[in-house]
Design a protein around this motif. Sequence first.
Motif, PDB file in Angstrom:
ATOM      1  N   ILE A 228       0.847  -1.213   0.000  1.00  0.00           N
ATOM      2  CA  ILE A 228       0.000   0.000   0.000  1.00  0.00           C
ATOM      3  C   ILE A 228       0.874   1.251   0.000  1.00  0.00           C
ATOM      4  O   ILE A 228       0.642   2.215  -0.750  1.00  0.00           O
ATOM      5  N   LEU A 229       1.914   1.262   0.862  1.00  0.00           N
ATOM      6  CA  LEU A 229       2.791   2.440   0.949  1.00  0.00           C
ATOM      7  C   LEU A 229       3.498   2.685  -0.394  1.00  0.00           C
ATOM      8  O   LEU A 229       3.666   3.845  -0.814  1.00  0.00           O
ATOM      9  N   ASN A 230       3.946   1.628  -1.038  1.00  0.00           N
ATOM     10  CA  ASN A 230       4.637   1.799  -2.311  1.00  0.00           C
ATOM     11  C   ASN A 230       3.729   2.419  -3.372  1.00  0.00           C
ATOM     12  O   ASN A 230       4.137   3.308  -4.127  1.00  0.00           O
TER      13      ASN A 230
ATOM     14  N   VAL B 161       2.196   9.907  -5.140  1.00  0.00           N
ATOM     15  CA  VAL B 161       2.475  11.242  -4.579  1.00  0.00           C
ATOM     16  C   VAL B 161       3.781  11.811  -5.157  1.00  0.00           C
ATOM     17  O   VAL B 161       3.848  12.979  -5.559  1.00  0.00           O
ATOM     18  N   THR B 162       4.846  11.006  -5.193  1.00  0.00           N
ATOM     19  CA  THR B 162       6.149  11.487  -5.676  1.00  0.00           C
ATOM     20  C   THR B 162       6.073  11.924  -7.122  1.00  0.00           C
ATOM     21  O   THR B 162       6.602  12.975  -7.502  1.00  0.00           O
ATOM     22  N   GLN B 163       5.393  11.129  -7.964  1.00  0.00           N
ATOM     23  CA  GLN B 163       5.309  11.465  -9.378  1.00  0.00           C
ATOM     24  C   GLN B 163       4.576  12.780  -9.595  1.00  0.00           C
ATOM     25  O   GLN B 163       5.010  13.625 -10.393  1.00  0.00           O
ATOM     26  N   VAL B 164       3.468  12.982  -8.867  1.00  0.00           N
ATOM     27  CA  VAL B 164       2.702  14.226  -9.037  1.00  0.00           C
ATOM     28  C   VAL B 164       3.513  15.430  -8.560  1.00  0.00           C
ATOM     29  O   VAL B 164       3.509  16.495  -9.184  1.00  0.00           O
ATOM     30  N   ILE B 165       4.231  15.273  -7.437  1.00  0.00           N
ATOM     31  CA  ILE B 165       5.076  16.375  -6.935  1.00  0.00           C
ATOM     32  C   ILE B 165       6.129  16.750  -7.969  1.00  0.00           C
ATOM     33  O   ILE B 165       6.348  17.932  -8.268  1.00  0.00           O
TER      34      ILE B 165
ATOM     35  N   GLY C 145       6.880   8.314   8.203  1.00  0.00           N
ATOM     36  CA  GLY C 145       5.926   7.215   8.315  1.00  0.00           C
ATOM     37  C   GLY C 145       5.083   7.148   7.072  1.00  0.00           C
ATOM     38  O   GLY C 145       5.574   6.921   5.970  1.00  0.00           O
ATOM     39  N   ASP C 146       3.749   7.382   7.249  1.00  0.00           N
ATOM     40  CA  ASP C 146       2.854   7.399   6.111  1.00  0.00           C
ATOM     41  C   ASP C 146       2.650   8.808   5.571  1.00  0.00           C
ATOM     42  O   ASP C 146       1.885   9.002   4.632  1.00  0.00           O
TER      43      ASP C 146
END
Length: 494
Positions: A414-416, A422-426, A438-439
């Motif tokens: 789930i975290l991956n 999130v990283t790609q959009v940023i 954490g999360d």
Amino acid sequence: MNMLSGLDFFARDLLYSRRRPTNSAIKIIGIDERTIKTLGPFGTWDRSIYAQLIGILNADKDNRPAVIAFDVLFTGMMGGPGDEDLMQAALQYDNVVSASHLVISEQASFSQGQWSVEESLSAVELPYWLTDDDESVGFSNAVLQPDGLVRWAMIRYPHQGKEFRSLAYQTYLRYYASLGQAHPSPDRLKDAFLIDYAGDTGDFEGISLDLVLGGRIDPIVFKDCVALIGAYTTGLQDNFFTGTNRKAPLYGVEIHANILQNLMEGRQVIPASPLPLACFTALVAMLFYLLSLRKKFLLTTLVALGIIGGYLLAAKMLFIRGWAMPLVYLPLFILLVYAYQYLKLYFAERMHRTRLSSAFRKYVAPQVVDQMARDQQFEPQLGGELRNVAVLFIDIRGFTPLSESLSPQDVVCILNEYFALVTQVIFDHGGTLDKFIGDAVMAVFNAPVDLEDYEYQAVCTALDIVAGAADLEQKLLRMYQKEVGFGIGVNCGE
């Protein structure tokens, strides 16, 4: 001589090659294959043949050659009647110049801790009818350089108060004396000079000796000319390669013809003084180095090309005026300085890119890292920097009870999925990924590089995450039968 001499010789040969019309007053009577076929092997000829040639050319005193010059050594008697005939013919006419040979010996000596090799004249091989050097004889030695090419002409060899003259120089003096004219002396009469070859193989007017002896050539064609007699076939082994033609050798008699033409033109090419050249080279190289420190690549390139091109053009013009300059040293120094500064700049940029990439590749988009690397003024501030930014926070709502109800492998999955979204959009909006907690994820906009409309980009990032999270929530619900929500906040300020 040094390790660059060979390269400099090659460059001079290319730049100083200057073909021009040969002097019509210089004619070659060649001992060629046709003549050898008619008269037999060269070494078996009776010398009455040469006496006959002299008589034919001088038969009409009003239409005879100004000079008859033999590039043939008559250093010993053959024991036949032809010896007397040749001697009488050579002594009878005042326009005959014969060849001698200087025997140069080398002697090694040791002085002040160094070995040196000195050349000295050990003997002079004269025509057999002469006991001493006079104006009717000139040495025919060829000056070979270490690479085996003939570039230089030695016209005078002083020894123990006596001056020995070359065949070409003696012919030159006799030619103008026969015509009753003053010879065009060079501005700087030197004992040796660089040959400015006018003619290549076969360029000078050449006539077979067999045709002259057979009466098929009217001797009037040699009127007031120089008739050079010499080997004109490779079988006689009197041919040499020159700097201006490394493919086809010139016969020795053609080299004498070129030297004679240089003298007739009042032309002697001599090396420029090395000390002023060395100072000039050092000064120009130093100024170019100082210019290169400005790190303006285009300007440095143009100046380097201008210096090299200008120097070669100046060398060519000075050669025409009788001065030979070394060609490789200044251009080589300029290229070395240019290469050093270019490589220095190249590796500095590579190190700059590597350092920034290592520091920011995990936190900002690749295109942002490339932009930072292209900016040579950008350097990370280790002590921090105060600036206006937009900060974006995201976390998974109810993550703790969710993680307790799933296996560790499912939590990581789930975290991956979540972190990848999130990283790609940023990164797509030019943000900097600051940290994972954490999360939770924290991102910054407008740092470490300026970002136009950074507040707007931060809000767009949040909206895109919301849109992408809807699909992710549905996917996780199908896979784990768990509802997952995301909380997003944006704040702006210093």
